[in-house]
Design a protein around this motif. Structure first.
Motif, mmCIF file in Angstrom:
data_model
loop_
_atom_site.group_PDB
_atom_site.id
_atom_site.type_symbol
_atom_site.label_atom_id
_atom_site.label_comp_id
_atom_site.label_asym_id
_atom_site.label_seq_id
_atom_site.Cartn_x
_atom_site.Cartn_y
_atom_site.Cartn_z
ATOM 1 N N ILE A 229 0.855 -1.186 0.000
ATOM 2 C CA ILE A 229 0.000 0.000 0.000
ATOM 3 C C ILE A 229 0.890 1.236 0.000
ATOM 4 C CG2 ILE A 229 -1.724 1.302 1.303
ATOM 5 C CD1 ILE A 229 -2.775 -1.378 2.354
ATOM 6 N N THR A 230 0.697 2.117 -0.992
ATOM 7 C CA THR A 230 1.540 3.290 -1.174
ATOM 8 C C THR A 230 0.689 4.557 -1.235
ATOM 9 O OG1 THR A 230 3.085 1.950 -2.485
ATOM 10 C CG2 THR A 230 3.327 4.345 -2.622
ATOM 11 N N ASN A 231 1.092 5.567 -0.504
ATOM 12 C CA ASN A 231 0.441 6.868 -0.593
ATOM 13 C C ASN A 231 0.783 7.495 -1.948
ATOM 14 O OD1 ASN A 231 0.116 9.884 -0.245
ATOM 15 N ND2 ASN A 231 -0.511 9.242 1.804
ATOM 16 N N LEU A 232 -0.217 8.062 -2.634
ATOM 17 C CA LEU A 232 0.045 8.661 -3.949
ATOM 18 C C LEU A 232 0.860 9.942 -3.870
ATOM 19 C CD1 LEU A 232 -3.078 8.189 -6.246
ATOM 20 C CD2 LEU A 232 -0.926 6.962 -6.223
ATOM 21 N N GLY A 233 1.148 10.420 -2.670
ATOM 22 C CA GLY A 233 2.094 11.513 -2.514
ATOM 23 C C GLY A 233 1.486 12.897 -2.518
ATOM 24 N N PRO A 234 2.333 13.925 -2.274
ATOM 25 C CA PRO A 234 1.842 15.296 -2.098
ATOM 26 C C PRO A 234 1.339 15.969 -3.371
ATOM 27 C CG PRO A 234 4.250 15.243 -2.050
ATOM 28 C CD PRO A 234 3.792 13.823 -2.090
ATOM 29 N N VAL A 235 1.625 15.374 -4.537
ATOM 30 C CA VAL A 235 1.070 15.961 -5.757
ATOM 31 C C VAL A 235 -0.449 15.780 -5.770
ATOM 32 C CG1 VAL A 235 0.975 15.792 -8.276
ATOM 33 C CG2 VAL A 235 3.178 15.690 -7.106
ATOM 34 N N GLU B 290 3.321 8.239 -10.609
ATOM 35 C CA GLU B 290 3.548 9.678 -10.764
ATOM 36 C C GLU B 290 2.399 10.290 -11.556
ATOM 37 O OE1 GLU B 290 7.384 10.909 -12.138
ATOM 38 O OE2 GLU B 290 8.383 9.165 -11.247
ATOM 39 N N TRP B 291 1.876 11.409 -11.039
ATOM 40 C CA TRP B 291 0.684 12.029 -11.618
ATOM 41 C C TRP B 291 0.897 13.514 -11.812
ATOM 42 C CZ3 TRP B 291 -3.565 8.954 -12.795
ATOM 43 C CH2 TRP B 291 -3.518 7.659 -12.306
ATOM 44 N N THR B 292 0.172 14.077 -12.764
ATOM 45 C CA THR B 292 0.236 15.526 -12.981
ATOM 46 C C THR B 292 -0.471 16.249 -11.849
ATOM 47 O OG1 THR B 292 -1.816 15.476 -14.282
ATOM 48 C CG2 THR B 292 0.270 15.246 -15.477
ATOM 49 N N ASP B 293 -0.158 17.521 -11.686
ATOM 50 C CA ASP B 293 -0.823 18.326 -10.657
ATOM 51 C C ASP B 293 -2.325 18.332 -10.898
ATOM 52 O OD1 ASP B 293 1.538 19.008 -9.379
ATOM 53 O OD2 ASP B 293 1.843 20.801 -10.620
ATOM 54 N N PRO B 294 -3.123 18.066 -9.872
ATOM 55 C CA PRO B 294 -4.580 18.050 -10.059
ATOM 56 C C PRO B 294 -5.104 19.431 -10.444
ATOM 57 C CG PRO B 294 -3.941 17.037 -7.972
ATOM 58 C CD PRO B 294 -2.732 17.727 -8.508
ATOM 59 N N ILE B 295 -6.105 19.444 -11.327
ATOM 60 C CA ILE B 295 -6.745 20.678 -11.726
ATOM 61 C C ILE B 295 -8.254 20.537 -11.560
ATOM 62 C CG2 ILE B 295 -4.934 21.341 -13.357
ATOM 63 C CD1 ILE B 295 -6.737 20.290 -15.619
ATOM 64 N N ASP B 296 -8.914 21.658 -11.416
ATOM 65 C CA ASP B 296 -10.375 21.681 -11.401
ATOM 66 C C ASP B 296 -10.869 21.026 -12.691
ATOM 67 O OD1 ASP B 296 -13.031 22.842 -12.191
ATOM 68 O OD2 ASP B 296 -12.846 23.860 -10.281
ATOM 69 N N ILE B 297 -11.906 20.203 -12.599
ATOM 70 C CA ILE B 297 -12.386 19.468 -13.765
ATOM 71 C C ILE B 297 -12.893 20.396 -14.864
ATOM 72 C CG2 ILE B 297 -14.734 19.174 -12.914
ATOM 73 C CD1 ILE B 297 -14.658 16.331 -14.070
#
Length: 639
Positions: free
Chosen positions: A155-161, A215-222
């Motif tokens: 189990i891994t936290n998806l991180g601060p991004v 690794e994921w891109t910075d979340p944005i408003d939909i």
């Protein structure tokens, strides 16, 4: 607002209040806190009490009030540090319960059971709370059993991004895991408002894309006004990532489910799902099947078996949904069930329940189900520890290949409140699923094509799904249960259709096929292969599985009355040359005869057998030989 999301699942963000604490002023903060406390406004009382505690950490009454606030706002573990101070002067038996809950949530089950029993002895046996202690004790015993046999997962936290200091939860993913949507109550919420009920920011939906691995891109408003100044939460995403089911709050007790479809790069304005699904009651969660014909959802409407129950609706041939089917007592209990998720394998249903044998609160369970009828085929099973904990475990979604799952949880080392985690099995268990994805482009210039993908079960001749490519990128994703022979027909206005055949036995497990589909214009000398036209061995007899594809050709001929075509038959190099030539000619004529029987003018049709003279691959492997055994359509004219 999703009630248990806020009241039962997530801890209080203590700084989010509407009145301001007074730093260093013990008396005034205690007084203001007590005013809220006496009105049972525990969210508002807590920050004042905590500020007063900074001045005096010996006041056992204050410690008791802080602990009570944490318990009333369903953040029991946060109360634990104050319990020792509270018991110094307080004889209230409720402290035994507070300790029991704290130990329970820390998985100290034996200590918790002892204190639950001691607290139970202080209660009237006729009170509902007396019987609740039996449930807590049963939860502890289940926890002891499950911890003895943990599930082997990472189990891994998806991180601060992805995760923030605020609640982040309810992840949903596309079947190929390239797209992640989730709900958050962070400070940049649309309108900047806070909910009067709990002092937290309103829910908004955020979108991110995977770069690689975790690794994921910075979340944005939909975007496109999907998020409003009230509560907006994502609950389900179609496997192709192009239909979102979301929740919107309405009124004091109700909330409805909405659907938004992605066109190009823009999400359309959400539309409320029909009255088959939505009622004046509360519909907080949903999941859409891989064929996009079934929706599982939860509701507390009248006629159910408990508080919140799981229902299913199935799409009819005209595109409307049939009546809501209440899943039976194998799944629904007198307590709450919520957060259904139907896997891409088309048979495994995951859901959360308080009524089945759990470690405490909501646990995640799974069973197999008939997607057509809603009949439960296998009894629900607890998914196990450490996926489930003694706290609420809800919002759990698997990737199509069954290797990873995404969920939200409060765990040690998180970034604040609920975080989103990814789970990976140590021993990969392949889901019996076919993931067919890629891009649809024009053969001439390779620009993306907006196309419709029809999927047919060739054994039954039934269309099992209709999907669309993205109008901006041409990308498509189709997720199908393995073990069937599928005919794929890709159609777009102004183009010849393209066909594919996908046939994998169930035991092959997960298969991922990536294919760029090139669409040909209706131009002279353009040819396509009919991949789903089949003949009996060494005969020119059309097999029943060929009907769907041939009917597509009939449709094109009817829609283009000036179109003239040649049907050609081809074989591999095995056998006698003369025999192959005659066989290919007879097979081409069999297709022509079918079209004539369907009303197509014979003057528009010619046929020719080429035998083994025009291979498209070397005849050196069984796979290549199979590709050489084919029927083609060539456009002769289209005046």
């Amino acid at each position: 607002m999703r009630k248990y999301l806020i009241v039962a699942l997530f801890s209080v963000f203590c700084g989010s209040v509407f009145a301001q604490v007074i730093p260093g002023n013990y008396d005034k903060n205690v007084k203001r806190g007590k005013e809220h406390y006496d009105l049972e406004e525990y969210h508002q009382a807590l920050p004042f009490f905590l500020e007063a505690w900074k001045v005096d950490t010996t006041d056992y009454k204050l410690a008791f009030n802080i602990a009570t606030c944490y318990f009333k706002t369903k953040n029991e573990l946060a109360a634990y540090p104050y319990l020792d101070n509270a018991k110094v002067g307080s004889k209230d038996p409720i402290l035994k319960f507070y300790y029991a809950r704290a130990f329970h949530l820390q998985h100290k089950f034996e200590l918790a059971i002892t204190l639950y029993r001691e607290y139970q002895q202080t209660l009237d046996p006729e009170e509902p709370e007396y019987f609740e202690m039996h449930q807590y004790i049963a939860n502890c015993k289940t926890g002891m059993e499950l911890i003895k046999n943990p599930v082997k997962v990472k189990i891994t936290n998806l991180g601060p991004v992805i995760n923030s200091e605020y609640p982040d939860y309810a992840p949903v993913i596309s079947a190929d895991e390239t797209e992640l949507l989730f709900t958050s109550r962070r400070a940049n919420t649309t309108g900047g408002g806070k909910d009067m009920e709990d002092g937290m920011f309103y829910e908004d939906i955020y979108q991110s894309n995977r770069i690689k691995d975790n690794e994921w891109t910075d979340p944005i408003d939909i975007g496109n006004g999907i998020n409003t100044e009230s509560h907006d939460a994502c609950v389900a995403l179609s496997p192709d990532g192009m239909e979102l089911i979301m929740y919107r709050h309405s009124g004091t007790d109700g909330g409805d489910l909405y659907s938004s479809k992605e066109h190009g790069t823009v999400w359309e304005n959400p539309k409320r799902l029909g009255t088959t699904i939505n009622t004046p009651y509360w519909e907080p969660s949903a999941s859409i099947s891989a064929d996009e014909k079934s929706i599982f959802f939860t509701s507390n409407r009248k006629g159910g078996l408990g508080g919140t129950d799981i229902y299913m609706v199935r799409m009819k041939d005209n595109g409307d949904y049939g009546p809501a089917i209440l899943l039976g007592p194998s799944i629904n209990t007198p307590k709450d069930e919520d957060a259904p998720f139907i896997h891409a394998d088309g048979k495994t249903l995951y859901f959360s329940s308080k009524g089945h044998k759990s470690m405490g609160g909501y646990d995640i369970f799974y069973c197999t189900i008939d997607l057509e009828t809603g009949e439960v085929l296998t009894p629900p099973q607890n998914i196990g520890y450490p996926i489930n904990t003694a706290d609420d475990d809800v919002f759990f979604v698997w990737s199509a290949d069954g290797k990873r799952a995404y969920f939200s949880s409060i765990r040690e080392g998180g970034y604040g409140d609920k975080d989103i985690y990814v789970l990976e099995r140590e021993t990969a268990k392949k889901a019996p699923t076919v993931l067919f994805k890629g891009q649809i482009v024009a053969c001439e210039d390779k620009h993306p094509v907006t196309a419709t993908i029809f999927v047919t079960d060739l054994s039954t001749q039934k269309i099992v799904g209709v999907f669309n490519s993205n109008s901006f990128t041409g990308k498509y994703t189709v997720s199908l249960p393995a073990g069937k022979n599928y005919g794929i027909s890709v159609e777009a206005s102004g183009y010849l259709f393209e066909s594919k055949n996908i046939n994998f036995p169930l035991e092959d497990g997960y298969i991922e096929l990536v294919d760029t589909i090139c669409m040909n214009k209706l131009k002279i000398n353009t040819s396509i292969i009919l991949h789903n036209v089949f003949f009996d061995v060494d005969k020119a007899t059309l097999r029943p599985e060929s009907v769907q594809e041939l009917d597509k050709l009939v449709e094109i001929m009817r829609n283009n009355p000036n179109l003239k075509i040649e049907l050609s038959g081809h074989t591999d190099s095995d056998g006698n040359d003369d025999h192959n030539m005659k066989l290919s000619d007879s097979r081409a004529k069999a297709v022509v005869d079918y079209l004539i029987a369907k009303g197509i003018n014979p003057a528009r049709l010619t046929w020719k057998g080429y035998g083994e003279t025009k291979p498209i691959e070397p005849n050196d492997t069984p796979e290549h030989k199979q590709q050489n055994r084919r029927t083609e359509v060539k456009i002769l004219s289209n005046e």
